[in-house]
Design a protein around this motif. Structure first.
Motif, short mmCIF file in Angstrom:
data_model
loop_
_atom_site.label_atom_id
_atom_site.label_comp_id
_atom_site.label_asym_id
_atom_site.label_seq_id
_atom_site.Cartn_x
_atom_site.Cartn_y
_atom_site.Cartn_z
N ASN A 7 79.04 -40.26 29.11
CA ASN A 7 78.32 -39.50 28.08
C ASN A 7 76.83 -39.47 28.38
N GLY A 57 74.42 -45.53 35.21
CA GLY A 57 73.02 -45.33 34.80
C GLY A 57 72.45 -46.57 34.13
N THR A 93 70.31 -49.60 33.42
CA THR A 93 68.99 -50.12 33.76
C THR A 93 69.04 -51.63 33.91
N ARG A 110 70.46 -58.43 30.76
CA ARG A 110 71.65 -58.12 31.55
C ARG A 110 71.67 -58.91 32.86
#
Ligand code: ARG
Length: 122
Positions: free
Chosen positions: A18, A78, A80, A85
């Motif tokens: 999405n 995508g 980042t 994370r």
């Protein structure tokens, strides 16, 4: 993991479709398909490993958990690199959006201030 993937014959990449132009749904030859720059990257990685690609679509927030539990081998979505994370997963070097940019004539700089100024432009 590499040997396991080689033996299995396909790389399982997780993404959330999405996020155009990186990964999104499009109708290709009448069929709903996941396409985008990240899909090309995933295909290239699988190709270079000498295996097929299997794409698993899921919520963006489910990706890291799915990788930790082994449901997917890799995330290409995508994502980042953030400090939070990076505590949980290992990021590659950035593969997009480093310095590349769209380019227009300097003489047009007053005409185009943003992407919407291109609407109907001649
Ligand atoms: N780059 C942002 C992030 O990592 C948004 C990524 C969203 N990606 C997606 N496939 N929906 O938080």
């Amino acid at each position: 993991l590499y040997n396991k993937i080689k033996k299995r014959g396909y790389l399982v990449v997780g993404l959330s479709a999405n996020y155009a132009p990186m990964e999104f749904h499009a109708t290709v030859k009448g069929e709903d398909t996941i396409v985008g720059a990240d899909v090309s990257v995933a295909k290239k990685v699988a190709h270079d490993m000498g295996v097929k690609l299997q794409v698993k679509e899921m919520d963006f927030d489910a990706l890291i958990g799915a990788m930790k539990t082994g449901k997917i081998d890799m995330i290409i979505s995508g994502m980042t690199n953030t400090p939070e994370r990076a505590k949980e997963v290992l990021f590659s070097k950035p593969y997009m959006f480093e310095k590349q940019a769209m380019v227009i004539r300097k003489s047009d700089q007053d005409k185009y201030k943003g992407i919407l100024d291109f609407k109907g432009a001649k």
